[in-house]
Design a protein around this motif. Structure first.
Motif: not given
Ligand code: ADP
Ligand code: ADP
Length: 228
Positions: A175-195
């Motif tokens: 759910e959280i990963l999906k949300l991060i993708q949605e936020v990325n799509q909606k607002y266009g922020n570049t995302v750098i994620m450590v995992t």
């Protein structure tokens, strides 16, 4: 490229106890990309993220954002850079316990001149009906949503995430990963994620794998799975 990392090196300790944590890291990230940094524990992922985030300093090399080197910035400009351009999401949510959801998100908008509409953001995050609750009245996933809200409300150019699903179960993580993708799509922020979760590479545009402080793989994911 939007974000460029040039020959970053970092060691901790001296003499016998000296450890080279980053041994010459080079990569670039395009604007709006989701970039996942993978690698075993101790490979240098968090150190790299912290240097990008201006929390830690490199010994050598530099970072540039839209052509501007962060190392050339004075303390005041660097603070402004962090405040304007960077949002940070951690494994632990670090919410303020006596502020409600909405107030915790508002904290992130402090001094921002391009803050998003809070109610609209709370709706995107699925938190609108929970906006008056305190952190201890929320599930782990809702707490992480609130932390994402706090990081994203100033509409940062770059969202840095350090093991954002590390404390969550499988379904909540999805759910959280999906949300991060949605936020990325909606607002266009570049995302750098450590995992350290290899499965997360499926949702990324760019996959970077570290081992012993060096990049072992860096490719554009041709089979990205988008949030439905
Ligand atoms: P990862 O995020 O991939 O697990 P880290 O960047 O956290 O890796 O750590 C890489 C290495 O650097 C580890 O061996 C860790 O012990 C060491 N390290 C990280 N931070 C510090 C520090 N502040 N002082 C000394 N050693 C550190
Ligand atoms: P590992 O062997 O660590 O599991 P991967 O399977 O992630 O490594 O990748 C091995 C190589 O295959 C990569 O260096 C990359 O060139 C290519 N590759 C793997 N998956 C993809 C993908 N989804 N899109 C593009 N290239 C890929």
């Amino acid at each position: 490229m939007f974000l460029e990392i040039h020959n970053l090196k970092k060691s901790y300790g001296d003499g016998e106890s000296r450890t080279e944590v980053l041994r010459g890291i080079d990569f670039s990230v395009a604007k709006g990309e989701i970039c996942v940094l993978l690698g075993p524990s101790g490979s240098g992922k968090s150190t790299l993220l912290n240097i990008i985030g201006g929390i830690d300093d490199a010994d050598e090399g530099y970072i540039s954002i839209e052509g501007e080197k962060t190392a050339d910035m004075n303390e005041k400009t660097l603070t402004k850079y962090r405040r304007k351009h960077l949002g940070y999401v951690f494994q632990m949510y670090n919410l303020i316990p006596n502020l409600n959801v909405k107030e915790n998100v508002e904290v992130g908008a402090y001094l921002s001149d391009k803050a998003l509409d809070i109610d609209d953001l709370l709706k995107t995050l699925g938190l609108y009906e929970h906006r008056h609750k305190l952190p201890n009245q929320l599930s782990g996933g809702q707490q992480q949503r609130t932390a994402i809200g706090r990081a994203i409300v100033k509409n940062p150019d770059i969202l840095l995430c350090d093991e954002p699903t590390g404390a969550l179960d499988y379904n909540t993580s999805k759910e959280i990963l999906k949300l991060i993708q949605e936020v990325n799509q909606k607002y266009g922020n570049t995302v750098i994620m450590v995992t350290h979760n290899d499965a997360i590479k499926n949702m990324a545009d760019r996959v970077i794998k570290l081992r012993d402080g060096q990049i072992r793989k860096n490719y554009v994911n041709e089979t990205k799975i988008s949030a439905e």
